[in-house]
Enzyme design. Structure first.
Site, PDB file in Angstrom:
ATOM      1  N   GLU A   1       3.383  -7.292   0.136  1.00  8.11           N
ATOM      2  CA  GLU A   1       4.470  -6.806   0.996  1.00  8.11           C
ATOM      3  C   GLU A   1       5.024  -8.004   1.779  1.00  8.11           C
ATOM      4  OE1 GLU A   1       6.248  -4.000   2.133  1.00  8.11           O
ATOM      5  OE2 GLU A   1       6.932  -5.337   3.724  1.00  8.11           O
TER       6      GLU A   1
ATOM      7  N   ASP B   1       8.091  -0.650  -5.698  1.00  8.47           N
ATOM      8  CA  ASP B   1       8.951   0.217  -4.877  1.00  8.47           C
ATOM      9  C   ASP B   1       9.828  -0.658  -3.983  1.00  8.47           C
ATOM     10  OD1 ASP B   1      10.089   2.243  -3.381  1.00  8.47           O
ATOM     11  OD2 ASP B   1       8.277   2.708  -2.243  1.00  8.47           O
TER      12      ASP B   1
ATOM     13  N   CYS C   1      15.134   3.612  -4.621  1.00  6.89           N
ATOM     14  CA  CYS C   1      16.093   4.360  -3.795  1.00  6.89           C
ATOM     15  C   CYS C   1      17.514   3.961  -4.170  1.00  6.89           C
ATOM     16  CB  CYS C   1      15.834   4.094  -2.311  1.00  6.89           C
ATOM     17  SG  CYS C   1      15.881   2.342  -1.898  1.00  6.89           S
TER      18      CYS C   1
END
Ligand SMILES: C[S@@+](CC[C@H](N)C(=O)[O-])C[C@H]1O[C@@H](n2cnc3c(N)ncnc32)[C@H](O)[C@@H]1O
Length: 404
Positions: A287, A335, A361
């Site tokens: 991340e 993601d 998304c």
């Protein structure tokens, strides 16, 4: 006055007639009339409505700009959102099986960013009106969890405390397991007396934490459940929008990962997928935001019975995990934010990790990255569209890739 027929819905939710003419609040097949100015009919009269039109269920829908598609039937929105993903894939020559869309129910959003402004009489908090910076109060909002709509008096009180009549205060409220988690920005610095008043407000309104810009006041750890772990995300950190949406995405990811023993979670956030997956597999979570990886790591350390989870802070746009780093994993979860994961997908493609769970998304960048994987020998097995932004034009999805 001109009359036009709406042909399709645009990406922002406006109806589009030939021209093109953009007509807000309309649906394909409708005949509408009004004044066209600069390619836009701002105030249309619906001459012939279609049967996919419904009366907006929320009493605030007419004035509030929070929702764009309350006037459309649920099955129409479901087909439209699925179609957006299908068309994005088709632009790259791709098609696949689509599972039935998973739609979050009304009153399920666990986070909302409210705006607030001081007024002559006090303060006003809510969402912006359609296409305007005027704030409308939304006490009966059907989008957010009831705790959030009921917290508008808190938002107004925060504005009275540290907002101004000139500038807006932005207050993001998240429902946590231990109370409301508030993140305030745009306010003036608080003096010690005001800080005490802030603590009193937090207590009175059941807040676990209030972050006033960078100053964080914690009454209780603002926990989020992630599988068996309890994580305290940094103020304002990314979370999936609804518990139901998260369950749908996690269900898809878990199914795709299957029996993989060693999983890499790319763009892992605070561990939405990594921590539940660690019930069965070793997970390496990568991340870009250091505070989020610290929260993930702490959550893992406090939890019982999880397999090993390692974390890495890394900018995956500039410095993706390279193929040689990836070949040790049996499955990857990815993601990324709206920009997608172009560089990282090129490396995944080279590494030929056997299974990839791709959550997205943004159907456009997803389709671009899917094409990279398919060109390298992956099969796109299925797509699950997830609608956790009900009544908006946002589209999310999880997709299963396996290497041939
Ligand atoms: C859509 S969120 C997903 C987070 C997590 N998977 C979840 O479901 O909660 C995307 C994540 O990517 C992170 N991110 C954004 N840009 C990044 C970058 N260049 N490198 C690594 N991580 C990045 C964000 O901080 C955020 O946590």
């Amino acid at each position: 006055m001109e009359q036009v027929t709406i042909e399709r819905l645009g990406h922002q939710g406006d109806g589009i007639a030939p021209g093109p003419v953009f007509v807000p609040g309309t649906l394909p097949g409708e005949v509408v009339e009004g004044v066209i100015d600069g390619g836009r009919m701002a105030a249309p009269r619906i001459v012939t409505p279609v049967d996919t039109r419904v009366k907006p269920p929320c009493r605030h829908a007419k004035s509030c700009g929070g929702c764009q598609l309350q006037h459309a039937r649920d099955d129409f929105v479901a087909d439209w959102k699925t179609g957006v993903v299908r068309h994005a894939l088709a632009a790259h020559g791709l098609d696949t099986e689509f599972r039935p869309i998973a739609v979050s129910p009304p009153q399920s959003r666990r986070r909302a960013s409210f705006s607030a402004r001081r007024t002559r009489k006090g303060a006003l908090a809510g969402f912006h009106m359609k296409g305007s910076d005027v704030i409308v109060s939304v006490p009966d909002c059907l989008l957010v969890q009831p705790e959030l709509a009921q917290a508008l008096p808190l938002v107004e009180a925060l504005s009275m405390l540290g907002g101004s009549r000139k500038d807006e205060l932005s207050v993001t409220l998240t429902v946590s397991a231990t109370g409301l988690d508030a993140h305030v920005s745009g306010g003036k610095p608080l003096d010690p007396t005001e800080e005490m008043q802030l603590a009193e407000l937090a207590r009175r309104h059941g807040c676990a934490r209030i972050a006033w810009d960078d100053e964080v006041m914690t009454l209780r750890p603002a926990q989020q459940a992630m599988g068996a772990a309890r994580v305290v995300p940094p103020p304002g950190a990314f979370l999936q929008a609804t518990p139901q949406g998260e369950t749908a995405l996690l269900g898809a990811v878990t199914e795709i990962v299957g029996t993989a023993a060693h999983v890499v979670d790319l763009f892992a956030g605070c561990g939405t997928f990594a921590l539940p997956l660690a019930e069965k597999a070793r997970v390496h979570a990568v991340e870009g935001d250091r505070a989020m990886t610290v929260a993930l790591d702490k959550g893992w350390r406090m939890a019982q019975g999880l397999r090993l989870v390692t974390t890495e802070v890394r900018d995956l746009f500039r410095e993706p995990l390279i193929a040689e780093d990836l070949t040790r994993f049996d499955a990857a979860v990815i993601d990324p934010p709206r920009a997608g994961a172009e560089a990282q997908c090129h490396q995944l493609a080279r590494a030929a990790v056997p299974r990839i769970a791709h959550v997205s998304c943004n159907p456009v960048t997803f389709a671009r990255d899917a094409a990279t994987l398919v060109a390298a020998g992956y099969t796109l097995d299925w797509v699950q569209v997830v609608d956790q932004f009900r009544w908006s034009t946002h589209v999310e999805l999880a997709a299963a890739f396996t290497h041939r």
